[in-house]
Design an enzyme around this catalytic site. Structure first.
Site, PDB file in Angstrom:
ATOM      1  CG  ASN A 125      39.080  -4.280  53.280  1.00  0.00           C
ATOM      2  OD1 ASN A 125      39.012  -4.233  52.054  1.00  0.00           O
ATOM      3  ND2 ASN A 125      38.095  -4.783  54.010  1.00  0.00           N
ATOM      4  CD  GLU A 180      34.563  -4.347  52.165  1.00  0.00           C
ATOM      5  OE1 GLU A 180      35.550  -3.603  52.256  1.00  0.00           O
ATOM      6  OE2 GLU A 180      34.470  -5.265  51.315  1.00  0.00           O
ATOM      7  CB  CYS A 219      22.504  -1.615  48.499  1.00  0.00           C
ATOM      8  SG  CYS A 219      23.494  -3.111  48.705  1.00  0.00           S
ATOM      9  CG  HIS A 220      18.665   0.868  48.926  1.00  0.00           C
ATOM     10  ND1 HIS A 220      17.959   0.748  47.746  1.00  0.00           N
ATOM     11  CD2 HIS A 220      18.626  -0.354  49.516  1.00  0.00           C
ATOM     12  CE1 HIS A 220      17.495  -0.486  47.643  1.00  0.00           C
ATOM     13  NE2 HIS A 220      17.888  -1.176  48.695  1.00  0.00           N
ATOM     14  CB  CYS A 258      19.051   0.296  53.956  1.00  0.00           C
ATOM     15  SG  CYS A 258      17.923  -0.484  55.131  1.00  0.00           S
ATOM     16  CG  ASP A 306      38.082  -0.260  52.737  1.00  0.00           C
ATOM     17  OD1 ASP A 306      38.580  -1.374  52.494  1.00  0.00           O
ATOM     18  OD2 ASP A 306      37.267   0.274  51.971  1.00  0.00           O
ATOM     19  CE  LYS A 313      40.065   1.323  48.775  1.00  0.00           C
ATOM     20  NZ  LYS A 313      38.949   0.842  49.617  1.00  0.00           N
ATOM     21  CD1 TRP A 341      37.664   0.756  41.268  1.00  0.00           C
ATOM     22  CD2 TRP A 341      38.464   0.332  39.236  1.00  0.00           C
ATOM     23  NE1 TRP A 341      36.779   1.266  40.357  1.00  0.00           N
ATOM     24  CE2 TRP A 341      37.235   1.019  39.092  1.00  0.00           C
ATOM     25  CE3 TRP A 341      39.156  -0.037  38.084  1.00  0.00           C
ATOM     26  CZ2 TRP A 341      36.706   1.329  37.857  1.00  0.00           C
ATOM     27  CZ3 TRP A 341      38.617   0.284  36.846  1.00  0.00           C
ATOM     28  CH2 TRP A 341      37.403   0.959  36.741  1.00  0.00           C
ATOM     29  CD  GLU A 387      34.485  -0.905  38.427  1.00  0.00           C
ATOM     30  OE1 GLU A 387      35.273  -1.792  38.843  1.00  0.00           O
ATOM     31  OE2 GLU A 387      33.822  -0.179  39.188  1.00  0.00           O
TER      32      GLU A 387
END
Length: 710
Positions: free
Chosen positions: A269, A193, A624-625, A621, A314, A341, A402, A79
């Protein structure tokens, strides 16, 4: 004057400007251009991300070709905005690594690896990305994912100083680019978060000595508050918010005005998102979701404007902040512009913080407008209905995230990457979601509202609901002059040029050049991966270059796996550099067969256990997953888990056997029965995926047979 009259006049002015600009472009194209660097994050001090170079323009853009490419050493999100100083391209990659490349050829001059422990992956929100370095007086500055600020010798990459800016025991990370403010280099952090308290810190650019620190939200009043500004801010909070951390991290945007000696920071946030939990008796919760002006020499508060009082969706205000001088109602004003946002485009007087305008740049359900007299949004009756059914627009990804926008003084337009990302929030249904859990994800909402339905193909559903556009926005008229065609939501950052062009990466693995006056696509290059970062332009030896760092990942690849899984975009982390007549080619895309090699083990638990596993997975989970195990590949797709993983499942999930790889243990939140339920849910989803893939293969086989028969 009506909006329609203003729109027509704006359009006529743009057409006239384009007519006047064309001969200037042609003349400049014939002349030898001077060497031109890109020394600052946004090119100029106002971060307008506009290049005055005209050699590459609307008339010859079809001749633009790849000159060279360089493969970065990692395969996570990219990024970064590169810098070009002293004939060297400085670019950061994932895990905060820094590459110094010959700006003409791409040859590596030096490389720096800060050796961030991979366990820090679990301490962050959205991948181990980095948005760029800063440069000053022979020094290159990098903020590292594990919370350090490092100064490097620009000539050889040697470490000049290295300071820890965060508490390593807490879930702080750094993904944003440092900014320069006079003699200081300033850095923020992320982690709202996961229960942290936000702040920014200024360091002496030569010595690394801390000069000042500004906290964005109040801490525990019983332990004393750091400034008069925080004492006033504390009056807008209730309950025991400090036990949640408070949030307010400045994880990206900052910009310095040397004339006014003001540093403007965009504040994020709350921690948690849900305002009813962190501040149960109400209050605006300053300085969350705010633009704050600080004295750059002392860090003292000067003024603020809060975009979203009592922020709960958020809706960060950490998006790109830009400075410009605009003529508004016949008066020249020094302004600050931001599209955070929440979906409104703001123009503020940057001396005083006075709100000059606030206009919707994307569809929204949470507010009908902004009261210019009070500066407060006019919330709708359903804005704070969180029943898992009511749709919030923008969603937590925002109407603009962003990827930086740009501003062209030639056209008077801001080029703004927008998104349409609906989401349904569900108020917490379990006591665990109502309790602070520092160091682990807890946003104060129930993630079950985001489980994808059990349908074979989510591609059509998500691509129709989650979309994006590039908008040519008139900041004076407060409206779009043009908008690109709808596409996938992950449109990249923007570069505009005096050649009448706008460059942006699209969600379809393309880098595109558009006509700055109307958005017409004039040129496109297959980047083979997502081009999310903003390109830059520089010139050497009389030739203009366009440079971009590319690589799939970030929030699109980590948190939004449900959307991105169907894109089939690989991560190919690279630096791409173009010029007129460039003829280099990228190597073929490596084959990426995500099909399951063999049929997974069968589910041995009841449907009730599988449903329980789905619930526990989604709550702990999915960050991330991926929602419903639709991962983009940056984190393991649990449906592909092999026998070794299943044999060690409890040790991995409960005890953190693989914490060195970023997979921390969750035994403080779930028990052995929960872990087994997740495993059974994994087998269930793996079986569904296998069946889908086998059906697809059979359909392809039949289609080929039919085609052969014809």
């Amino acid at each position: 004057m009506t909006n329609q009259d203003l729109f027509c006049r704006t359009g006529k002015a743009l057409m006239l400007g384009a007519m006047l600009l064309s001969p200037l472009i042609a003349t400049a194209n014939d002349a030898k251009i001077p060497d031109t660097e890109w020394q600052l994050h946004g090119n100029d001090v106002g971060e307008q991300r506009h290049s005055a170079l005209t050699q590459i323009n609307r008339d010859n853009i079809e001749e633009l070709g790849l000159q060279w490419s360089f493969d970065l050493y990692t395969r996570r999100g990219v990024e970064a905005t590169p810098l070009m100083v002293n004939e060297t391209l400085y670019v950061s990659g994932s895990w905060s690594m820094v590459y110094a490349l010959d700006a003409r050829t791409g040859k590596l001059r030096w490389f720096y690896d800060p050796k961030v422990p991979r366990s820090f992956l679990a301490k962050g929100c959205c991948d181990a990305v980095n948005r760029g370095v800063a440069y000053s007086d022979g020094r290159v500055f990098i903020g590292t994912y594990d919370g350090r600020l490092v100064a490097l010798d620009a000539d050889n990459g040697d470490v000049l100083w290295d300071v820890q800016t965060t508490d390593r025991e807490q879930s702080y990370t750094i993904t944003g680019a440092p900014r320069l403010a006079g003699d200081y280099v300033v850095i923020g952090n992320g982690g709202a978060e996961l229960g942290v308290r936000g702040y920014v810190t200024a360091y002496d650019s030569k010595t690394g000595e801390q000069a000042w620190r500004f906290y964005t939200v109040p801490g525990n009043p019983g332990e004393g508050l750091e400034s008069a500004a925080l004492k006033e801010a504390a009056k807008t909070w209730t309950g025991q918010w400090w036990e949640w951390g408070g949030g307010g991290t400045v994880w990206d945007s900052m910009v310095y005005d040397p004339e006014l000696n003001l540093l403007y920071i965009g504040v994020g946030n709350g921690s948690p998102w849900n305002a009813e939990l962190r501040s149960p008796e109400g209050g605006d919760n300053l300085f969350l979701a705010s633009i704050v002006a600080l004295n750059a020499s002392t860090g003292e508060y000067v003024w603020h404007y809060q975009t979203t009082p009592k922020e709960t969706w958020d809706y960060t205000a950490t998006q790109h902040i830009m400075l410009a001088d605009l003529t508004i109602k016949g008066e020249s004003r020094k302004v600050l512009m931001q599209a955070p946002k929440n979906g409104f485009f703001y123009v503020l007087d940057r001396k005083t913080g006075e709100l000059l305008s606030a206009d919707a740049y994307t569809p929204m359900t949470w507010a009908s407008g902004v009261d210019l007299a009070t500066g407060r949004p006019i919330e709708t009756d359903t804005a704070r209905v969180f029943d898992g059914k009511n749709i919030s627009l923008p969603g937590n990804a925002g109407g603009h995230n962003w990827p930086p926008m740009s501003y062209s003084p030639d056209t008077g337009l801001v080029y703004l990457p927008t998104m349409n990302t609906p989401i349904a929030f569900l108020a917490p249904t379990r006591e665990e979601d109502r309790t602070p859990s520092s160091g682990y994800w807890n946003v104060g909402f129930d993630r079950m509202a985001n489980v994808p339905p059990d349908i074979p193909d989510l591609n059509a559903m998500y691509d129709s609901a989650v979309t994006g556009q590039l908008v040519g926005w008139d900041p004076i008229a407060g409206k779009a002059v043009w908008a690109s065609e709808m596409g996938r939501f992950a449109g990249g950052g923007v570069l505009s040029t005096a050649g009448g062009l706008v460059f942006q990466g699209s969600g379809f693995a393309k880098l595109r050049a558009m006509d700055a006056t109307n958005g017409k696509v004039l040129w496109s290059f297959d980047t083979q991966t997502l081009a999310a970062a903003a390109p830059i332009s520089y010139s050497l030896d009389g030739e203009q270059y366009i440079a971009a760092a590319v690589g799939f990942g970030g929030g699109a690849g980590a948190e939004a796996g449900a959307v991105t899984h169907h894109w089939e975009i690989p991560n190919l982390s690279r630096v791409l550099v173009f010029k007129l007549g460039g003829s280099a080619e990228l190597p073929p895309i490596p084959e990426d067969d995500r099909s399951l090699a063999s049929q997974p083990a069968i589910v041995t638990a009841s449907s009730e256990v599988v449903d329980h596993g789905r619930m526990v997975y989604q709550r702990h989970c999915s960050y991330c997953h991926g929602d419903g195990m639709r991962t983009a590949g940056l984190t393991p797709d649990l449906r592909h888990s092999n026998a070794m993983v299943h044999d060690n499942w409890k040790a991995i999930v409960l005890e953190g056997q693989r914490s060195g790889l970023g997979m921390v243990g969750f035994k403080q939140f779930i028990n052995a029965g929960d872990a087994e339920a997740i495993r059974q849910y994994t087998l269930y989803e793996a079986g569904r995926l296998y069946d889908q893939q086998q059906n697809a293969k059979q359909e392809n086989k039949q289609a080929k047979a039919s085609a052969s028969a014809e």
